[in-house]
Write a protein that holds these residues in place. Structure first.
Motif, PDB file in Angstrom:
ATOM      1  N   ARG A  21       0.447  -1.105   0.158  1.00 21.90           N
ATOM      2  CA  ARG A  21      -0.110   0.239  -0.101  1.00 21.90           C
ATOM      3  C   ARG A  21       0.743   1.305  -0.121  1.00 21.90           C
ATOM      4  NH1 ARG A  21      -5.471  -0.246   3.548  1.00 21.90           N
ATOM      5  NH2 ARG A  21      -5.718   1.875   2.895  1.00 21.90           N
ATOM      6  N   ALA A  22       2.241   1.037   0.513  1.00 21.15           N
ATOM      7  CA  ALA A  22       3.106   2.149   1.090  1.00 21.15           C
ATOM      8  C   ALA A  22       4.317   2.172  -0.875  1.00 21.15           C
ATOM      9  CB  ALA A  22       3.305   2.395   2.142  1.00 21.15           C
ATOM     10  N   GLY A  23       3.339   1.666  -1.854  1.00 18.08           N
ATOM     11  CA  GLY A  23       4.841   1.924  -3.086  1.00 18.08           C
ATOM     12  C   GLY A  23       6.409   0.914  -2.037  1.00 18.08           C
ATOM     13  N   VAL A  24       6.236  -0.430  -1.253  1.00 19.17           N
ATOM     14  CA  VAL A  24       7.145  -0.826  -0.679  1.00 19.17           C
ATOM     15  C   VAL A  24       7.504  -1.944  -2.149  1.00 19.17           C
ATOM     16  CG1 VAL A  24       8.850  -1.683   0.923  1.00 19.17           C
ATOM     17  CG2 VAL A  24       7.849   0.765   1.354  1.00 19.17           C
ATOM     18  N   ASP A  25       8.996  -2.296  -2.495  1.00 18.04           N
ATOM     19  CA  ASP A  25       9.013  -3.741  -3.006  1.00 18.04           C
ATOM     20  C   ASP A  25       9.209  -4.782  -1.411  1.00 18.04           C
ATOM     21  OD1 ASP A  25       8.880  -5.969  -4.644  1.00 18.04           O
ATOM     22  OD2 ASP A  25      11.162  -4.783  -5.436  1.00 18.04           O
ATOM     23  N   VAL A  26       8.056  -5.776  -2.067  1.00 14.31           N
ATOM     24  CA  VAL A  26       8.184  -6.706  -1.238  1.00 14.31           C
ATOM     25  C   VAL A  26       8.480  -7.986  -1.627  1.00 14.31           C
ATOM     26  CG1 VAL A  26       6.371  -6.888  -0.668  1.00 14.31           C
ATOM     27  CG2 VAL A  26       7.479  -7.421   1.937  1.00 14.31           C
ATOM     28  N   ARG A  27       9.233  -8.998  -0.506  1.00 12.61           N
ATOM     29  CA  ARG A  27       9.460 -10.180  -0.915  1.00 12.61           C
ATOM     30  C   ARG A  27       9.528 -10.712   0.164  1.00 12.61           C
ATOM     31  NH1 ARG A  27      14.719 -12.217  -4.481  1.00 12.61           N
ATOM     32  NH2 ARG A  27      14.034 -14.525  -4.879  1.00 12.61           N
ATOM     33  N   VAL A  28       7.815 -11.994   0.098  1.00 11.68           N
ATOM     34  CA  VAL A  28       8.461 -12.876   1.140  1.00 11.68           C
ATOM     35  C   VAL A  28       8.227 -14.397   1.313  1.00 11.68           C
ATOM     36  CG1 VAL A  28       6.971 -14.506   2.595  1.00 11.68           C
ATOM     37  CG2 VAL A  28       5.655 -12.132   1.902  1.00 11.68           C
ATOM     38  N   LEU A  29       9.524 -15.222   1.884  1.00 20.06           N
ATOM     39  CA  LEU A  29      10.011 -16.242   1.457  1.00 20.06           C
ATOM     40  C   LEU A  29       9.459 -16.743   2.809  1.00 20.06           C
ATOM     41  CD1 LEU A  29      13.615 -14.489   1.589  1.00 20.06           C
ATOM     42  CD2 LEU A  29      12.405 -15.586  -0.640  1.00 20.06           C
ATOM     43  N   GLU A  30       9.099 -17.642   2.162  1.00 22.29           N
ATOM     44  CA  GLU A  30       8.321 -19.063   3.299  1.00 22.29           C
ATOM     45  C   GLU A  30       8.777 -20.541   3.461  1.00 22.29           C
ATOM     46  OE1 GLU A  30       6.172 -20.857   6.044  1.00 22.29           O
ATOM     47  OE2 GLU A  30       6.282 -18.867   6.263  1.00 22.29           O
ATOM     48  N   ARG A  31       8.988 -20.820   4.719  1.00 20.18           N
ATOM     49  CA  ARG A  31       9.019 -22.385   4.749  1.00 20.18           C
ATOM     50  C   ARG A  31       8.545 -23.563   3.851  1.00 20.18           C
ATOM     51  NH1 ARG A  31       9.798 -20.755  10.167  1.00 20.18           N
ATOM     52  NH2 ARG A  31       8.187 -21.751  11.592  1.00 20.18           N
ATOM     53  N   GLU A  32       7.540 -23.500   4.731  1.00 18.00           N
ATOM     54  CA  GLU A  32       6.111 -24.521   4.604  1.00 18.00           C
ATOM     55  C   GLU A  32       6.825 -24.893   3.004  1.00 18.00           C
ATOM     56  OE1 GLU A  32       2.190 -23.175   5.406  1.00 18.00           O
ATOM     57  OE2 GLU A  32       3.429 -23.060   7.529  1.00 18.00           O
ATOM     58  N   ASP A  33       6.193 -25.714   1.927  1.00 16.96           N
ATOM     59  CA  ASP A  33       5.930 -26.501   0.866  1.00 16.96           C
ATOM     60  C   ASP A  33       4.529 -25.131   0.141  1.00 16.96           C
ATOM     61  OD1 ASP A  33       7.526 -27.818   1.046  1.00 16.96           O
ATOM     62  OD2 ASP A  33       7.126 -29.620   1.569  1.00 16.96           O
ATOM     63  N   GLY A  34       3.383 -25.151   0.544  1.00 15.75           N
ATOM     64  CA  GLY A  34       2.677 -24.374   0.095  1.00 15.75           C
ATOM     65  C   GLY A  34       1.326 -24.055   1.236  1.00 15.75           C
ATOM     66  N   PRO A  35       0.207 -23.225   0.662  1.00 14.51           N
ATOM     67  CA  PRO A  35      -0.174 -21.981   2.402  1.00 14.51           C
ATOM     68  C   PRO A  35      -1.122 -23.504   2.545  1.00 14.51           C
ATOM     69  CG  PRO A  35      -0.886 -22.288  -0.452  1.00 14.51           C
ATOM     70  CD  PRO A  35       0.020 -22.727  -0.923  1.00 14.51           C
ATOM     71  N   HIS A  36      -1.227 -24.899   2.462  1.00 15.15           N
ATOM     72  CA  HIS A  36      -1.934 -25.757   2.500  1.00 15.15           C
ATOM     73  C   HIS A  36      -1.419 -27.081   3.402  1.00 15.15           C
ATOM     74  CE1 HIS A  36      -5.102 -23.615   0.792  1.00 15.15           C
ATOM     75  NE2 HIS A  36      -4.961 -24.003  -0.068  1.00 15.15           N
ATOM     76  N   SER A  37       0.369 -27.065   3.727  1.00 15.81           N
ATOM     77  CA  SER A  37       0.726 -27.649   4.143  1.00 15.81           C
ATOM     78  C   SER A  37       1.280 -28.124   5.595  1.00 15.81           C
ATOM     79  CB  SER A  37       2.468 -27.449   3.567  1.00 15.81           C
ATOM     80  OG  SER A  37       2.819 -26.201   4.896  1.00 15.81           O
ATOM     81  N   ARG A  38       0.682 -27.625   7.059  1.00 19.36           N
ATOM     82  CA  ARG A  38       0.356 -27.688   7.697  1.00 19.36           C
ATOM     83  C   ARG A  38      -1.104 -27.466   8.544  1.00 19.36           C
ATOM     84  NH1 ARG A  38       1.853 -23.999  11.226  1.00 19.36           N
ATOM     85  NH2 ARG A  38       2.864 -21.859  11.135  1.00 19.36           N
ATOM     86  N   TYR A  39      -1.082 -27.433  10.180  1.00 21.69           N
ATOM     87  CA  TYR A  39      -1.692 -27.407  10.954  1.00 21.69           C
ATOM     88  C   TYR A  39      -1.364 -25.769  10.872  1.00 21.69           C
ATOM     89  CZ  TYR A  39      -3.957 -26.788  15.538  1.00 21.69           C
ATOM     90  OH  TYR A  39      -4.266 -26.702  16.879  1.00 21.69           O
ATOM     91  N   GLN A  40      -2.808 -24.822  11.426  1.00 22.51           N
ATOM     92  CA  GLN A  40      -2.918 -23.742  11.262  1.00 22.51           C
ATOM     93  C   GLN A  40      -3.206 -22.952  12.525  1.00 22.51           C
ATOM     94  OE1 GLN A  40      -0.976 -21.203   9.201  1.00 22.51           O
ATOM     95  NE2 GLN A  40      -0.105 -23.325   8.304  1.00 22.51           N
ATOM     96  N   GLY A  41      -3.759 -23.582  13.607  1.00 25.03           N
ATOM     97  CA  GLY A  41      -3.835 -23.152  14.948  1.00 25.03           C
ATOM     98  C   GLY A  41      -5.800 -23.255  14.545  1.00 25.03           C
ATOM     99  N   PHE A  42      -6.465 -22.567  15.777  1.00 26.94           N
ATOM    100  CA  PHE A  42      -7.829 -22.368  15.137  1.00 26.94           C
ATOM    101  C   PHE A  42      -8.165 -20.777  15.991  1.00 26.94           C
ATOM    102  CE2 PHE A  42      -5.685 -23.994  19.979  1.00 26.94           C
ATOM    103  CZ  PHE A  42      -6.856 -23.138  20.184  1.00 26.94           C
ATOM    104  N   ARG A  43      -9.271 -20.442  16.652  1.00 27.81           N
ATOM    105  CA  ARG A  43      -9.590 -18.933  16.886  1.00 27.81           C
ATOM    106  C   ARG A  43      -8.845 -18.864  17.424  1.00 27.81           C
ATOM    107  NH1 ARG A  43     -14.331 -17.932  21.623  1.00 27.81           N
ATOM    108  NH2 ARG A  43     -12.069 -18.409  22.764  1.00 27.81           N
TER     109      ARG A  43
END
Length: 377
Positions: A21-43
């Motif tokens: 939103r501020a016009g900053v170039d950003v790159r996110v580096l994540e160790r998981e293999d994908g967005p659904h690869s593990r249990y994510q918790g709850f409420r």
């Protein structure tokens, strides 16, 4: 300016939105293999800090969807015994808005497909002579930016490199987290904000995650390009045995069997709540917290947010909110740098000083609010 973010959890993704939103170039580096690869918790409970942070960073077009897939967190708190006989009332509470961690993470991934790289863990970094920072990746690659933000959780590789003496403490004992689909029978267990069950062998905390609208249907209507999971409303529960369960990773069926053996004289509704738990989203919990650290001094091209610097037990409901608060504060700080009204090293140090102050206040508050597992007399 280019910012590298290690970790695509709630804090890292919220930061990425704020930077875009501020016009900053950003790159996110994540160790998981994908967005659904593990249990994510709850409420989780979103308090004023968490909601304000999300509203500040998320695109405005997603605000209505965020509200639609949240739920109330207000009402009377009560304490009962293992046979569901009321022991006392704790008075009403209103802790803002309830949301599901997995649903929220999917919402935060919306619009970031070209910014998030899965399967690329940051394992270390080098601050270079030219004023940039090089992140070393687990696949042998690297990435270079003006700032590296460690948002990589309680086991943060970035924190270990930046603050090798920082101490993370594991709390004694263990607990079991579970969630069970919400039915009229189970909803009656939590008529208000929440219910605490005290028994001789364990204590149990109960709370509802009742979506205002089913997440997938809400996304289809309010933001058709966003895909949210088909998650139904549920009852969130945590059991804390007075005697620890066997340690080490085990199948959920084995954990459930041991847990039910401890609760054999409990009310049938509570036993069935455990029996009917969602296998994918129920698991043992190990609680950790960080000892306070002073500011590390000097102007660096590396900083931290969320559980990477101030992990805390879930008892205060502040972990996610504090990470989101960090993200919004850092996004505002870096937006000023992008506009040319602040210098990067000094601005980051100002962020760190504020973040350390309120972050470790939240850790201390969460420790004070750890539930007493001693049965009521």
């Amino acid at each position: 300016m280019k910012v590298l973010v290690a970790g695509a959890g709630l804090g890292g993704l919220c930061l990425a939105h704020g930077l875009l939103r501020a016009g900053v170039d950003v790159r996110v580096l994540e160790r998981e293999d994908g967005p659904h690869s593990r249990y994510q918790g709850f409420r989780i409970a979103l308090n004023a800090h968490g909601l304000d942070a999300l509203h500040a960073c998320l695109p405005e077009r997603l605000h209505a969807l965020l509200a639609a897939v949240s739920g109330p967190m207000a009402g009377e708190r009560r304490v009962v015994d293992q046979r569901l006989r009321e022991v006392r009332r704790l008075g009403p509470a209103d802790e803002g808005t309830a949301t599901d961690r997995y649903v929220l993470r999917q919402l935060l991934l919306a619009g970031l497909a070209d910014r998030v790289e899965f399967g690329r863990p940051v394992v270390g970094y080098t601050e270079r002579a030219d004023g940039t920072v090089e992140a070393h990746l687990g696949d042998g690659g690297s990435a270079v930016g003006d700032l590296l933000v460690g948002a990589d959780g309680v086991g943060s590789a970035v924190r270990r490199r930046l603050l090798p003496r920082a101490e993370v403490v594991t709390l004694p004992g263990n607990a079991v987290l579970g969630r069970t689909p919400l039915t009229a029978r189970f909803a009656a267990l939590v008529p208000g904000f929440g219910t605490v069950v005290h028994g001789a062998a364990a204590s149990m905390l109960l709370g509802r995650m009742e979506f205002r609208r089913p997440p997938r249907l809400a996304a289809a209507e309010l933001a058709p390009d966003v895909r949210l999971p088909d998650t139904g409303s549920y009852l969130r529960w945590v059991v804390m045995p007075t005697e620890p369960l066997p340690a080490g990773p085990r199948p959920w069926e084995a954990v459930r069997t041991d847990l039910l053996a401890r609760l054999d004289d409990w009310h049938p509704d509570l036993l069935d709540l455990v029996r009917q738990a969602d296998v994918v989203n129920s698991a043992p919990l190990t609680a950790r917290y960080a000892e306070p650290v002073p500011h590390w001094g000097g102007s660096r091209r590396v900083t931290l947010l969320g559980d990477a610097i101030h992990p805390m037990p879930p008892s205060g409901g502040q972990g996610a909110n504090t990470a989101l608060r960090d993200a919004a504060l850092l996004a505002r700080t870096l937006a000023a740098v992008q506009r040319g009204s602040a210098e990067l090293p000094a601005a980051v140090e100002q962020y760190e000083q504020r973040m350390l102050e309120y972050g470790f206040v939240a850790v201390a508050d969460s420790l004070r609010r750890l539930p007493d597992v001693t049965p009521a007399r």
